[in-house]
Structures are given as structure tokens and as C-alpha cells.
Scaffold this motif. Sequence first.
Motif, short mmCIF file in Angstrom:
data_model
loop_
_atom_site.label_atom_id
_atom_site.label_comp_id
_atom_site.label_asym_id
_atom_site.label_seq_id
_atom_site.Cartn_x
_atom_site.Cartn_y
_atom_site.Cartn_z
N ALA A 1 0.87 -1.17 0.00
CA ALA A 1 0.00 0.00 0.00
C ALA A 1 0.91 1.23 0.00
CB ALA A 1 -0.93 -0.02 1.21
N ALA A 2 1.36 1.58 -1.20
CA ALA A 2 2.45 2.55 -1.33
C ALA A 2 2.12 3.88 -0.67
CB ALA A 2 2.77 2.76 -2.82
N GLY A 3 0.90 4.35 -0.82
CA GLY A 3 0.56 5.64 -0.24
C GLY A 3 0.70 5.66 1.27
N LEU A 4 0.25 4.60 1.94
CA LEU A 4 0.36 4.54 3.40
C LEU A 4 1.81 4.39 3.83
CD1 LEU A 4 -2.72 2.30 4.22
CD2 LEU A 4 -2.35 4.64 5.03
N ASN A 5 2.57 3.56 3.14
CA ASN A 5 3.98 3.40 3.50
C ASN A 5 4.74 4.71 3.34
OD1 ASN A 5 3.82 0.60 4.16
ND2 ASN A 5 3.84 0.09 1.99
N GLU A 6 4.49 5.43 2.25
CA GLU A 6 5.15 6.71 2.05
C GLU A 6 4.71 7.73 3.09
OE1 GLU A 6 4.15 7.68 -1.95
OE2 GLU A 6 5.37 6.06 -2.81
N LEU A 7 3.43 7.70 3.45
CA LEU A 7 2.91 8.63 4.44
C LEU A 7 3.64 8.48 5.77
CD1 LEU A 7 0.59 10.68 5.20
CD2 LEU A 7 -0.68 8.68 5.99
N TRP A 8 3.75 7.23 6.26
CA TRP A 8 4.36 7.02 7.57
C TRP A 8 5.88 7.18 7.54
CZ3 TRP A 8 1.93 7.31 11.97
CH2 TRP A 8 0.54 7.14 11.98
N ASN A 9 6.51 6.79 6.46
CA ASN A 9 7.96 7.01 6.37
C ASN A 9 8.28 8.49 6.31
OD1 ASN A 9 9.22 4.42 6.52
ND2 ASN A 9 8.47 3.95 4.47
N GLY A 10 7.49 9.25 5.55
CA GLY A 10 7.73 10.68 5.48
C GLY A 10 7.51 11.36 6.82
N TYR A 11 6.45 10.96 7.49
CA TYR A 11 6.14 11.53 8.82
C TYR A 11 7.25 11.21 9.81
CZ TYR A 11 3.35 12.36 13.09
OH TYR A 11 2.89 12.80 14.30
N GLY A 12 7.67 9.94 9.83
CA GLY A 12 8.70 9.55 10.77
C GLY A 12 10.03 10.24 10.52
N ASP A 13 10.38 10.40 9.25
CA ASP A 13 11.67 11.01 8.92
C ASP A 13 11.72 12.50 9.28
OD1 ASP A 13 12.66 8.63 8.03
OD2 ASP A 13 12.42 9.08 5.89
N GLN A 14 10.56 13.15 9.40
CA GLN A 14 10.54 14.56 9.79
C GLN A 14 11.09 14.78 11.19
OE1 GLN A 14 6.50 15.90 9.50
NE2 GLN A 14 6.35 15.47 7.29
N GLY A 15 10.87 13.80 12.08
CA GLY A 15 11.28 13.95 13.46
C GLY A 15 10.42 14.96 14.20
N GLY A 16 10.66 15.06 15.50
CA GLY A 16 9.89 15.97 16.33
C GLY A 16 8.58 15.39 16.82
N HIS A 17 8.34 14.12 16.52
CA HIS A 17 7.11 13.43 16.93
C HIS A 17 7.39 11.93 16.79
CE1 HIS A 17 6.14 14.86 12.59
NE2 HIS A 17 6.86 13.77 12.54
N TRP A 18 6.37 11.14 16.45
CA TRP A 18 6.53 9.71 16.18
C TRP A 18 7.59 9.50 15.11
CZ3 TRP A 18 6.21 6.60 11.93
CH2 TRP A 18 5.84 5.25 12.07
N THR A 19 8.56 8.64 15.37
CA THR A 19 9.51 8.27 14.32
C THR A 19 9.51 6.77 14.08
OG1 THR A 19 11.44 8.01 15.78
CG2 THR A 19 10.98 10.23 14.92
N GLY A 20 8.70 6.03 14.82
CA GLY A 20 8.56 4.59 14.65
C GLY A 20 7.81 4.01 15.82
N GLY A 21 7.07 2.93 15.58
CA GLY A 21 6.31 2.31 16.67
C GLY A 21 5.72 1.00 16.22
N ASP A 22 5.11 0.28 17.17
CA ASP A 22 4.46 -0.97 16.83
C ASP A 22 3.04 -1.03 17.38
OD1 ASP A 22 4.85 -1.61 19.51
OD2 ASP A 22 6.16 -3.31 19.15
N ARG A 23 2.35 -2.04 17.03
CA ARG A 23 0.93 -2.37 17.23
C ARG A 23 0.07 -1.82 16.09
NH1 ARG A 23 -2.90 -4.69 16.69
NH2 ARG A 23 -4.64 -5.09 18.12
N THR A 24 0.01 -0.50 15.85
CA THR A 24 -0.60 0.08 14.65
C THR A 24 -2.09 -0.22 14.54
OG1 THR A 24 1.56 -0.37 13.58
CG2 THR A 24 -0.21 0.53 12.21
N VAL A 25 -2.87 0.41 15.41
CA VAL A 25 -4.33 0.30 15.39
C VAL A 25 -4.90 1.62 14.88
CG1 VAL A 25 -6.39 0.08 16.83
CG2 VAL A 25 -4.39 -1.35 17.28
N SER A 26 -5.86 1.54 13.95
CA SER A 26 -6.49 2.76 13.44
C SER A 26 -7.97 2.77 13.81
CB SER A 26 -6.34 2.85 11.92
OG SER A 26 -6.98 1.77 11.26
N VAL A 27 -8.42 3.90 14.38
CA VAL A 27 -9.82 4.04 14.78
C VAL A 27 -10.39 5.30 14.11
CG1 VAL A 27 -11.46 4.22 16.68
CG2 VAL A 27 -9.29 2.99 17.02
N PRO A 28 -11.33 5.16 13.17
CA PRO A 28 -11.94 6.34 12.56
C PRO A 28 -12.74 7.13 13.60
CG PRO A 28 -12.41 4.35 11.29
CD PRO A 28 -11.84 3.90 12.61
N LEU A 29 -12.61 8.45 13.57
CA LEU A 29 -13.32 9.32 14.50
C LEU A 29 -14.49 10.00 13.79
CD1 LEU A 29 -10.26 10.95 16.32
CD2 LEU A 29 -11.56 8.92 16.98
#
Length: 358
Positions: free
Chosen positions: A34-62
Motif C-alpha cells: 500500500a504505497a501511499g500509506l507506507n510513504e505517508l508514515w515514512n515521510g512523517y517519521g523522517d521529519q522527526g519531532g514526533h513519532w519516528t517509529g512504533g508498533d501495534r498500529t491500530v487505526s480508529v476512525p473518529l
Amino acid sequence: MRRASRILVAAALLFSAVVASSGIASAPPPVAPAAGLNELWNGYGDQGGHWTGGDRTVSVPLPDGRTAWLFSDTFLGTVNPDHSRPSDSPIARNTLVVQRPDGTLGETLHGGTADEPEALIGLAGSGEHYWVGDGVVQGDVLRVLYNRYRTTGPGGLDFRSSGTSLATFRLPELTPSELLVIPVSDKVAWGSELLEDGGHTYIYGAEQGHLRLARVPVGGLRGPWQFWTGAGWSSHEEDSARMLAGVGTAFSVTRVDGEYVLITMDTSPGFSPVMLAYTAASPTGPFGDPVVLHRAPEASDRRIVYDATAHPQLSRAGKLTVSYNVNSLDHADNIADARIYRPRFVEVAWPPALRFIE
């Protein structure tokens, strides 16, 4: 960072309970990243200053179009241009990342301060840490089940379960407002999946690789719970039945086209790159023979994969979007390359054609 290494490896081992299996006939059907999601999280993590990696990965729509992404052990801090991390990068036991309605990732919610972050959910002075199960929106709150653990020594496996708690977050602020101990035993990791179906919230859990099930009326997670006995429901947890052998502590159960699909990683013997799915006609099972969905290419002698989780709200027709986590048993690898300890997202065909052979 010896302590950080112990945290991450212990969590990975915990979330990969032994899955019994008897042989795979042939390769699973092809899957696509799922290229879009993988790019989204890698880009976010590489920015730093917040989440840069983690496990479990649960998504809950609000309700307002955002998504709450729940993580257990989470790297924070910065990432260097060569994708390495500083050796003293902080780790929080659990966090929440907010995805905006436009799909971009916003803030990482955690406790403590930016300079000295702590877990988002926990009880100060208790000596316990809280790892994410699953979450669900009920009315004007988000409720999340966490499993509690206590460190018992210096080794990577020196911890023990101490129970299950329910955290409540006010919406739309996502402010923690209540942390309630659920009166269940410390033998079952309750809350791997929260599935709302037919007026009930089904609470799936794992006990030494065996599937267990409880339920409450929708909106009633605070209790009392009922437990599936194999033939009916009981108010006593000790009556609950082992429904299926071979599930990891982290897995998902999703309703797809009228059937219930349980997805887990196979770890027999030890860690395995094989992702399996089981199906049933009812939330209570019985679950049939496993289907091979995917073999994760990231697995190696030092790298493990675990925590397979479906994200139905992100899935297209004829596909299931599934994440899994990757970790290295050598903590130096996670410092040298921040991209290792991040979720991977794939699209798997559903329904698949190949079956696991007994």
C-alpha cells in the motif's frame, strides 16, 4: 540504550505468541504494498519531532473525519538525514498519532514533555506499562483497552502480565479522562480486537496462543462482561473457552461480506514471515482452516515481523489493507536505520484462493 533494546524486543516477543501450523501447500497469492500509506508514515517519521517509529498500529476512525492511530512502544525525537537515530532517542510505552480528515498526519500525543516524553496512558508510580489492544468510538468518547505489564528483572523477557485497563478519551479533544481497571484475570490479553456487531461489542483476546472471547452491549465496555463458553455466555471468566489455537497476542477480526475474518502472523516455530487468515460465519466461530495471505520479505535472521492488523476503513473492494510491524532483535539496527521499526502496509486479495493444507 540497553533499556530501550529490552523494551522493544520484549514487546515484539510478547506480540508473537506461538501459532501452531502443519504445512503450507504453495505460495500465497501476490500482494501489493500500500504505497501511499507506507510513504505517508515514512515521510512523517523522517521529519522527526514526533513519532519516528512504533508498533501495534491500530487505526480508529473518529466521527469528525480524523483517525486515531494507536501505538505501543514508540520512538520519539529526531531522525538524521541518513535515516539513523541519535543513540539516546526517547521511547514512550504508548502514543496516539492524529490523522487529519485530509489524510495528513498531525500531532503525536504522549505524556510528559517534549524533552522528557512519557507514555500517553499509564498510572504514575504503579510500576506498570500499558500496551495497546484496540479502540472504538462510543458516543462522544473513544474507549481503548490496554494490557498492563510489569517489569520483573533486567532481561528482555523479564516482565509479566498484570491485567487489562480501559482508557477513555474525550472527543473531539482526545484528552484522557478515565483509566479504569477491568476486573479480569492477568492470564488473557483482552482487547486485541473490539468488534461491534448485532448490538454487542465483541472483545477478542489471547491466552498463551489461544483465542478467547467476551462481549458487552454496545456502549458497555466498562462492564460487566460476558464470556463465551463454547456453547453460550457466562458472567464468569473462568468459564470462557479456548476457541482457536495459534493466534498471536495482536491480531484483528473484521466482518467482510457476511463472514468474520481473523488475521494473525504465524510464528511457528519461532518467528515467521507468514500472515494467515481464518474465517467464521459468526463472531463466536468456529473458525475454519487458515488461508495464507502474505510472506513478509523483511524477515531475516535478525528482523522479525508481527502484529498483523486489518484496517477495513482503508480497504478497497476485493482487497484488505493490512499492516504488520517489523523489528530487529539487535537494537543497534533500529538506531542505524529508523525505517526498520515502522509498520508496513499491504493490500491482500480477498477472498484469496489458496488454502492451508492439513
